[in-house]
Design a protein around this motif. Structure first.
Motif, PDB file in Angstrom:
ATOM      1  N   ASP A   1      -4.306 -13.488   4.489  1.00 47.90           N
ATOM      2  CA  ASP A   1      -3.061 -12.797   4.817  1.00 47.90           C
ATOM      3  C   ASP A   1      -2.927 -12.527   6.315  1.00 47.90           C
ATOM      4  O   ASP A   1      -1.833 -12.679   6.887  1.00 47.90           O
ATOM      5  CB  ASP A   1      -2.984 -11.477   4.042  1.00 47.90           C
ATOM      6  N   SER A   2      -4.017 -12.166   6.943  1.00 46.95           N
ATOM      7  CA  SER A   2      -3.937 -11.759   8.347  1.00 46.95           C
ATOM      8  C   SER A   2      -4.080 -12.928   9.326  1.00 46.95           C
ATOM      9  O   SER A   2      -3.561 -12.875  10.433  1.00 46.95           O
ATOM     10  CB  SER A   2      -5.022 -10.711   8.652  1.00 46.95           C
ATOM     11  N   ASP A   3      -4.789 -13.969   8.944  1.00 48.49           N
ATOM     12  CA  ASP A   3      -5.051 -15.084   9.872  1.00 48.49           C
ATOM     13  C   ASP A   3      -4.998 -16.407   9.096  1.00 48.49           C
ATOM     14  O   ASP A   3      -6.040 -16.957   8.715  1.00 48.49           O
ATOM     15  CB  ASP A   3      -6.410 -14.898  10.545  1.00 48.49           C
TER      16      ASP A   3
ATOM     17  N   GLN B   1     -15.014 -17.168   0.294  1.00 48.93           N
ATOM     18  CA  GLN B   1     -14.880 -15.722   0.462  1.00 48.93           C
ATOM     19  C   GLN B   1     -14.268 -15.375   1.814  1.00 48.93           C
ATOM     20  O   GLN B   1     -13.407 -14.487   1.922  1.00 48.93           O
ATOM     21  CB  GLN B   1     -16.256 -15.058   0.304  1.00 48.93           C
ATOM     22  N   ALA B   2     -14.721 -16.097   2.859  1.00 47.50           N
ATOM     23  CA  ALA B   2     -14.163 -15.843   4.187  1.00 47.50           C
ATOM     24  C   ALA B   2     -12.682 -16.195   4.228  1.00 47.50           C
ATOM     25  O   ALA B   2     -11.860 -15.471   4.826  1.00 47.50           O
ATOM     26  CB  ALA B   2     -14.932 -16.653   5.237  1.00 47.50           C
TER      27      ALA B   2
ATOM     28  N   LEU C   1     -10.527 -16.181   1.745  1.00 55.60           N
ATOM     29  CA  LEU C   1      -9.765 -15.169   1.005  1.00 55.60           C
ATOM     30  C   LEU C   1      -9.594 -13.896   1.818  1.00 55.60           C
ATOM     31  O   LEU C   1      -8.551 -13.229   1.770  1.00 55.60           O
ATOM     32  CB  LEU C   1     -10.468 -14.856  -0.330  1.00 55.60           C
ATOM     33  N   ALA C   2     -10.638 -13.544   2.582  1.00 54.77           N
ATOM     34  CA  ALA C   2     -10.590 -12.295   3.341  1.00 54.77           C
ATOM     35  C   ALA C   2      -9.554 -12.338   4.456  1.00 54.77           C
ATOM     36  O   ALA C   2      -8.965 -11.305   4.817  1.00 54.77           O
ATOM     37  CB  ALA C   2     -11.972 -11.987   3.905  1.00 54.77           C
ATOM     38  N   VAL C   3      -9.309 -13.512   5.034  1.00 58.11           N
ATOM     39  CA  VAL C   3      -8.399 -13.596   6.191  1.00 58.11           C
ATOM     40  C   VAL C   3      -7.100 -14.342   5.866  1.00 58.11           C
ATOM     41  O   VAL C   3      -6.312 -14.626   6.769  1.00 58.11           O
ATOM     42  CB  VAL C   3      -9.112 -14.307   7.365  1.00 58.11           C
TER      43      VAL C   3
ATOM     44  N   ALA D   1      -7.960 -19.209   7.639  1.00 59.10           N
ATOM     45  CA  ALA D   1      -8.042 -19.597   6.235  1.00 59.10           C
ATOM     46  C   ALA D   1      -8.036 -21.115   6.100  1.00 59.10           C
ATOM     47  O   ALA D   1      -8.752 -21.693   5.264  1.00 59.10           O
ATOM     48  CB  ALA D   1      -6.894 -18.985   5.453  1.00 59.10           C
TER      49      ALA D   1
ATOM     50  N   SER E   1     -17.612 -19.868   2.454  1.00 59.33           N
ATOM     51  CA  SER E   1     -16.355 -20.259   3.102  1.00 59.33           C
ATOM     52  C   SER E   1     -15.158 -19.793   2.281  1.00 59.33           C
ATOM     53  O   SER E   1     -14.137 -19.351   2.846  1.00 59.33           O
ATOM     54  CB  SER E   1     -16.312 -21.786   3.268  1.00 59.33           C
TER      55      SER E   1
END
Length: 379
Positions: free
Chosen positions: A213-215, A206-207, A209-211, A219, A204
């Motif tokens: 900025d964009s979503d 990692q997921a 962190l990945a989104v 987050a 969770s």
């Protein structure tokens, strides 16, 4: 030899069997030999010389049997004092007081010392008893066969006490091993549960962190997931670690394995499993239920006489969950030495629950465990 004596000197005392049954046994022993001694002193013809001295020594010594399990040196000290008094009376009077046959109860002294005394007291006590008994055998005008027979009886009493002591210590050690093994298994279950939650937290994070900025909304969902998993992990850890201070992977749904215990009666009693309202159990509780049910079913299939069916029921009872394993065996069940029950009880107790096992009123054998269902949110 000095090494053996040194080891014996430092030998610890076993745990005394101080229960109601033992107390009744001691009371019966004291009353019986007190009555036997009085009747012997009154009715024996011809009367033993100075019989009241021997009887008095016996009646003063008999009550010390009540503490022979907890303070086994007391009876031999009082017995030795009584022997000294009777010997002194014999020296003054010129006639040795006659022994009462009821005094044979004194054989519990060497037995008790070998059975319950710590090493130091056993050495001292057996030395005192050997001195008194040896002197009596030498002073009295007895055939050689009687002397040898008396010595053999004393040695047999010591050997019997030592044998039962060794057996009790071995059983106690096995019980400790069972409890330790159960704690180790519970610790492994806890490790597997925590590892599962930590993996979910890492994924969770990692997921998120990945989104991030964009979503931002996604987050936030990841953060909420992390919060929930961390709370579950904390709850599971607090539930078990308190009991593990002395210091096979768990499936996602441990009760699936419990349901897998069901089987037909082709190779033994049929096993029927029913689960009622237990989908939201704590993983640690679910794993404990599976372990307990597995052991109980195994015991029933191995030991229940003439059993044709084993019923396994798991149901919610408010904040608790109840497991019942019942077989329809008839006759006296043979449940081995009970170490399986010890392990099941230890696991239930460590989780704050209870476990009972015994014959059911309508026949068969029933194991009943009640465990906390567990909480998800520990905040």
């Amino acid at each position: 030899m000095p090494t053996v004596l040194r080891q014996l000197w430092h030998l610890p005392a076993p745990a005394p069997t101080d229960d109601a049954r033992a107390a009744r046994l001691e009371l019966g022993l004291v009353v019986y030999f007190a009555v036997a001694g009085v009747l012997e002193a009154l009715l024996t013809t011809p009367a033993p010389a100075w019989r009241w001295v021997s009887l008095g020594a016996l009646l003063v010594w008999l009550p010390t049997l009540f503490v022979r399990r907890t303070r086994p040196l007391v009876p031999v000290v009082v017995f030795t004092a009584g022997a000294v008094v009777t010997a002194a009376v014999g020296q003054v009077s010129g006639t040795q007081p006659g022994d009462l046959s009821a005094a044979v109860v004194a054989l519990v002294i060497p037995y008790s010392l070998a059975r319950w005394a710590p090493g130091r007291e056993a050495v001292i006590g057996l030395g005192l008893f050997a001195l008194v008994a040896g002197t009596s055998l030498v002073v009295q005008d007895l055939p050689t066969g009687d002397r040898l027979g008396g010595s053999a009886v004393v040695v047999t009493a010591v050997a019997l006490g030592a044998l039962l002591r060794s057996r009790a210590l071995l059983q106690a050690r096995r019980l400790v091993d069972v409890r330790r093994d159960e704690r180790d298994r519970l610790a492994r279950d806890l490790h597997d549960t925590v590892a599962h939650h930590l993996t979910a937290i890492a994924i969770s994070a990692q997921a998120g962190l990945a989104v991030a900025d964009s979503d931002p909304e996604a987050a936030k969902k990841a953060l909420r997931r992390i919060d929930e998993e961390a709370s579950r992990t904390l709850a599971e850890t607090r539930t078990v670690v308190r009991a593990l201070r002395d210091d096979a992977a768990a499936p996602d749904r441990p009760l699936d394995d419990l349901a897998g215990l069901a089987r037909t009666g082709d190779d033994g009693p049929a096993v029927d499993v029913r689960l009622d309202g237990v989908d939201d159990l704590s993983p640690t509780t679910a794993a404990a239920l599976h372990r307990i049910a597995q052991e109980a079913v195994s015991n029933a299939r191995r030991h229940a006489l003439h059993a044709t069916r084993v019923d396994v029921r798991v149901a919610r009872r408010g904040a608790d969950v109840e497991l019942t394993v019942h077989d329809d065996g008839r006759g006296q069940p043979t449940h081995g030495e009970g170490y399986g029950i010890v392990g099941m009880t230890e696991r239930a107790t460590l989780l704050g629950g209870t476990l009972t096992a015994g014959s059911a009123p309508d026949g068969g054998w029933t194991v009943r465990a009640v465990l906390p269902a567990g909480t998800v949110d520990a905040r």
